[in-house]
Design an enzyme around this catalytic site. Structure first.
Site, short mmCIF file in Angstrom:
data_model
loop_
_atom_site.label_atom_id
_atom_site.label_comp_id
_atom_site.label_asym_id
_atom_site.label_seq_id
_atom_site.Cartn_x
_atom_site.Cartn_y
_atom_site.Cartn_z
N HIS A 189 0.72 -0.86 0.08
CA HIS A 189 0.44 -0.24 0.20
C HIS A 189 0.29 0.73 0.25
CE1 HIS A 189 -3.36 -2.58 0.89
NE2 HIS A 189 -2.28 -3.41 1.36
N ALA A 247 15.70 -18.89 9.63
CA ALA A 247 14.79 -19.31 9.61
C ALA A 247 13.50 -17.56 9.70
CB ALA A 247 14.31 -19.96 10.18
N ALA A 253 19.16 -15.83 11.24
CA ALA A 253 17.55 -16.46 11.45
C ALA A 253 17.12 -14.89 12.07
CB ALA A 253 17.37 -17.61 12.33
N THR A 274 17.05 -4.79 4.49
CA THR A 274 15.97 -3.57 3.85
C THR A 274 17.09 -2.63 3.74
OG1 THR A 274 16.82 -1.95 5.73
CG2 THR A 274 15.01 -3.07 5.77
N ARG A 321 30.08 -10.28 10.06
CA ARG A 321 31.34 -10.97 9.31
C ARG A 321 31.36 -10.84 7.65
NH1 ARG A 321 33.17 -16.47 9.22
NH2 ARG A 321 31.11 -17.43 10.39
#
Length: 181
Positions: free
Chosen positions: A108, A138, A156, A161, A179
């Site tokens: 949106h 995961a 995990a 971003t 690292r």
């Protein structure tokens, strides 16, 4: 047998090109009028019993009209949700852990005045690229416009971003460099 029939129907109703030796454990949720291309020897876990880490009860592969998901050879996906409004490319030998989310869209508008108005609520979208031999841990979330380099690892539960260079470990929310490999 029921899951095999369901998956065959899902892949035939919605635009899909399937490589050799596709293995699906469970029932796929395939939607959208965009294109899905699966390479050879892809394994998709798509049930709460097919991965000890659980997550979603199934794998979702959604492609909006004119969008494209391209998944390479020898890729493993476990109960993930991949939503594509633009393009998502996943290289060869990539592992996508249980309950990962990969979204190339904001879904949106971020402008409150535009949200919910179909004629002007246009979400931002940007392609995602996951290079060969990357491993997405995961419960991670990969957001629009991200490029994950060859051989890199996403820890995990991370929220990615921004781009991750080749052969690096990143983790956290938001994901940050840990690292070199």
């Amino acid at each position: 047998m029921v899951n095999w029939i369901n998956n065959k129907i899902q892949f035939s109703i919605f635009p899909s090109e399937i490589g050799k030796n596709l293995k699906v454990n469970g029932r796929i949720y395939r939607r959208g009028r965009g294109k899905l291309i699966l390479g050879d020897n892809v394994t998709i876990n798509s049930s709460k019993h097919s991965n000890v880490l659980g997550g979603n009860d199934y794998t979702t592969l959604y492609t909006r009209r004119d969008a494209e998901i391209v998944i390479g050879n020898y890729v493993g996906i476990s109960n993930a949700c991949i939503v594509c409004f633009n393009k998502i490319s996943i290289g060869n030998h990539v592992l996508i852990g249980a309950d990962c989310k990969i979204y190339d869209t904001d879904f949106h508008s971020l402008d409150a005045e535009l949200r919910g108005k179909p004629d002007v609520d246009i979400p931002k979208c940007a392609p995602i690229v996951i290079e060969e031999k990357a491993f997405i841990g995961a419960h991670s979330i990969i957001l629009k416009g991200v490029h994950i380099g060859k051989g890199s690892i996403v820890g995990a539960g991370s929220v990615v971003t921004k781009d991750i260079p080749d052969n690096e470990v990143w983790a956290g929310n938001p994901a940050r460099f840990i690292r070199k490999l």
